[in-house]
Design a protein around this motif. Sequence first.
Motif, PDB file in Angstrom:
ATOM      1  N   MET A   1       0.825  -1.191   0.000  1.00 52.23           N
ATOM      2  CA  MET A   1       0.000   0.000   0.000  1.00 52.23           C
ATOM      3  C   MET A   1       0.867   1.253   0.000  1.00 52.23           C
ATOM      4  N   SER A   2       1.761   1.362  -0.894  1.00 52.10           N
ATOM      5  CA  SER A   2       2.610   2.538  -0.978  1.00 52.10           C
ATOM      6  C   SER A   2       2.367   3.197  -2.333  1.00 52.10           C
ATOM      7  N   TYR A   3       2.126   4.500  -2.306  1.00 52.99           N
ATOM      8  CA  TYR A   3       1.762   5.228  -3.519  1.00 52.99           C
ATOM      9  C   TYR A   3       2.750   6.357  -3.787  1.00 52.99           C
ATOM     10  N   SER A   4       2.730   6.863  -4.999  1.00 52.74           N
ATOM     11  CA  SER A   4       3.565   8.024  -5.321  1.00 52.74           C
ATOM     12  C   SER A   4       3.022   9.236  -4.562  1.00 52.74           C
ATOM     13  N   PRO A   5       3.871  10.242  -4.329  1.00 50.88           N
ATOM     14  CA  PRO A   5       3.385  11.460  -3.671  1.00 50.88           C
ATOM     15  C   PRO A   5       2.210  12.092  -4.409  1.00 50.88           C
ATOM     16  N   ALA A   6       2.213  12.033  -5.747  1.00 51.58           N
ATOM     17  CA  ALA A   6       1.123  12.627  -6.524  1.00 51.58           C
ATOM     18  C   ALA A   6      -0.201  11.917  -6.271  1.00 51.58           C
ATOM     19  N   ILE A   7      -0.166  10.605  -6.143  1.00 49.64           N
ATOM     20  CA  ILE A   7      -1.400   9.851  -5.903  1.00 49.64           C
ATOM     21  C   ILE A   7      -1.951  10.140  -4.513  1.00 49.64           C
ATOM     22  N   VAL A   8      -1.077  10.201  -3.513  1.00 50.35           N
ATOM     23  CA  VAL A   8      -1.539  10.544  -2.157  1.00 50.35           C
ATOM     24  C   VAL A   8      -2.035  11.993  -2.138  1.00 50.35           C
ATOM     25  N   ALA A   9      -1.343  12.874  -2.838  1.00 50.33           N
ATOM     26  CA  ALA A   9      -1.783  14.275  -2.918  1.00 50.33           C
ATOM     27  C   ALA A   9      -3.175  14.361  -3.542  1.00 50.33           C
ATOM     28  N   ASN A  10      -3.436  13.577  -4.572  1.00 42.60           N
ATOM     29  CA  ASN A  10      -4.769  13.573  -5.192  1.00 42.60           C
ATOM     30  C   ASN A  10      -5.835  13.086  -4.222  1.00 42.60           C
ATOM     31  N   ALA A  11      -5.490  12.128  -3.377  1.00 46.65           N
ATOM     32  CA  ALA A  11      -6.439  11.663  -2.361  1.00 46.65           C
ATOM     33  C   ALA A  11      -6.735  12.781  -1.365  1.00 46.65           C
ATOM     34  N   VAL A  12      -5.699  13.507  -0.949  1.00 44.43           N
ATOM     35  CA  VAL A  12      -5.890  14.654  -0.046  1.00 44.43           C
ATOM     36  C   VAL A  12      -6.770  15.700  -0.728  1.00 44.43           C
ATOM     37  N   LEU A  13      -6.489  15.991  -1.989  1.00 44.22           N
ATOM     38  CA  LEU A  13      -7.288  16.975  -2.727  1.00 44.22           C
ATOM     39  C   LEU A  13      -8.742  16.524  -2.866  1.00 44.22           C
ATOM     40  N   THR A  14      -8.947  15.237  -3.060  1.00 48.07           N
ATOM     41  CA  THR A  14     -10.312  14.704  -3.145  1.00 48.07           C
ATOM     42  C   THR A  14     -11.073  15.012  -1.863  1.00 48.07           C
ATOM     43  N   ARG A  15     -10.486  14.668  -0.731  1.00 47.44           N
ATOM     44  CA  ARG A  15     -11.151  14.916   0.548  1.00 47.44           C
ATOM     45  C   ARG A  15     -11.293  16.415   0.823  1.00 47.44           C
ATOM     46  N   ALA A  16     -10.298  17.190   0.476  1.00 49.39           N
ATOM     47  CA  ALA A  16     -10.370  18.642   0.689  1.00 49.39           C
ATOM     48  C   ALA A  16     -11.497  19.248  -0.138  1.00 49.39           C
ATOM     49  N   ASN A  17     -11.618  18.826  -1.382  1.00 51.70           N
ATOM     50  CA  ASN A  17     -12.696  19.334  -2.239  1.00 51.70           C
ATOM     51  C   ASN A  17     -14.059  18.928  -1.696  1.00 51.70           C
ATOM     52  N   GLN A  18     -14.179  17.703  -1.192  1.00 51.53           N
ATOM     53  CA  GLN A  18     -15.449  17.244  -0.623  1.00 51.53           C
ATOM     54  C   GLN A  18     -15.826  18.050   0.620  1.00 51.53           C
ATOM     55  N   ARG A  19     -14.816  18.528   1.339  1.00 52.64           N
ATOM     56  CA  ARG A  19     -15.050  19.232   2.605  1.00 52.64           C
ATOM     57  C   ARG A  19     -14.946  20.754   2.472  1.00 52.64           C
ATOM     58  N   GLY A  20     -14.644  21.242   1.282  1.00 48.09           N
ATOM     59  CA  GLY A  20     -14.529  22.683   1.081  1.00 48.09           C
ATOM     60  C   GLY A  20     -13.314  23.292   1.764  1.00 48.09           C
ATOM     61  N   ILE A  21     -12.213  22.549   1.830  1.00 53.30           N
ATOM     62  CA  ILE A  21     -10.994  22.999   2.506  1.00 53.30           C
ATOM     63  C   ILE A  21     -10.022  23.581   1.485  1.00 53.30           C
ATOM     64  N   PHE A  22      -9.503  24.753   1.793  1.00 54.53           N
ATOM     65  CA  PHE A  22      -8.495  25.427   0.961  1.00 54.53           C
ATOM     66  C   PHE A  22      -7.171  24.679   1.093  1.00 54.53           C
ATOM     67  N   ILE A  23      -6.578  24.327  -0.040  1.00 54.88           N
ATOM     68  CA  ILE A  23      -5.303  23.616  -0.044  1.00 54.88           C
ATOM     69  C   ILE A  23      -4.300  24.379  -0.906  1.00 54.88           C
ATOM     70  N   SER A  24      -3.210  24.792  -0.287  1.00 48.86           N
ATOM     71  CA  SER A  24      -2.081  25.395  -1.002  1.00 48.86           C
ATOM     72  C   SER A  24      -0.998  24.323  -1.141  1.00 48.86           C
ATOM     73  N   HIS A  25       0.050  24.646  -1.861  1.00 48.12           N
ATOM     74  CA  HIS A  25       1.143  23.692  -2.043  1.00 48.12           C
ATOM     75  C   HIS A  25       1.749  23.295  -0.695  1.00 48.12           C
ATOM     76  N   LEU A  26       2.069  24.274   0.157  1.00 46.33           N
ATOM     77  CA  LEU A  26       2.675  23.977   1.457  1.00 46.33           C
ATOM     78  C   LEU A  26       1.745  23.113   2.313  1.00 46.33           C
ATOM     79  N   LYS A  27       0.479  23.457   2.324  1.00 42.49           N
ATOM     80  CA  LYS A  27      -0.489  22.683   3.117  1.00 42.49           C
ATOM     81  C   LYS A  27      -0.601  21.262   2.577  1.00 42.49           C
ATOM     82  N   LEU A  28      -0.601  21.105   1.271  1.00 38.14           N
ATOM     83  CA  LEU A  28      -0.681  19.784   0.668  1.00 38.14           C
ATOM     84  C   LEU A  28       0.530  18.937   1.052  1.00 38.14           C
TER      85      LEU A  28
END
Length: 157
Positions: A1-28
């Motif tokens: 269960m190990s993914y590239s940083p981009a794939i994990v970042a996309n998962a974070v972005l998915t949840r952030a978009n679902q929750r209306g959370i602002f995500i910048s590069h540093l926060k990501l």
Amino acid sequence: MSYSPAIVANAVLTRANQRGIFISHLKLQKLVFFTHAWCLAILGEPAVNERPEAWEFGPVFNTLYYRLKERGHERIREYIESVDATTNAFATLVPSPADDRFWRILDQVMDRYGTFTAAQLSTLSHEPGGPWEQARLAGQAVIPDETVRLFYEGKLQ
């Protein structure tokens, strides 16, 4: 269960978009790191197949940095495309929905850290005695998974 940083970042972005959370590069970067850290502590497995580096503003995944560095402090709305190994085409990839363990930890990370600002997350990643500080004091460019795992396992007790 190990993914590239981009794939994990996309998962974070998915949840952030679902929750209306602002995500910048540093926060990501920091949310990907905390997801990685808690997967190591809880599952004993890394979430990311790249080791974080001990940069000035905390742990950074190098390949993710170079893909997003032009974004600065602006909101990241688009997903990161990667080459899909099965089709050889560019695609927006995320961890499989069947990877329940990953998604459960990511949801816990988003619940705990998602509303923090990038600056607050950076401060948390500089915790005294934490993996970032240990690597910096030892002159290590890369933060070892074992250091991350042991530190975050200690937080579970």
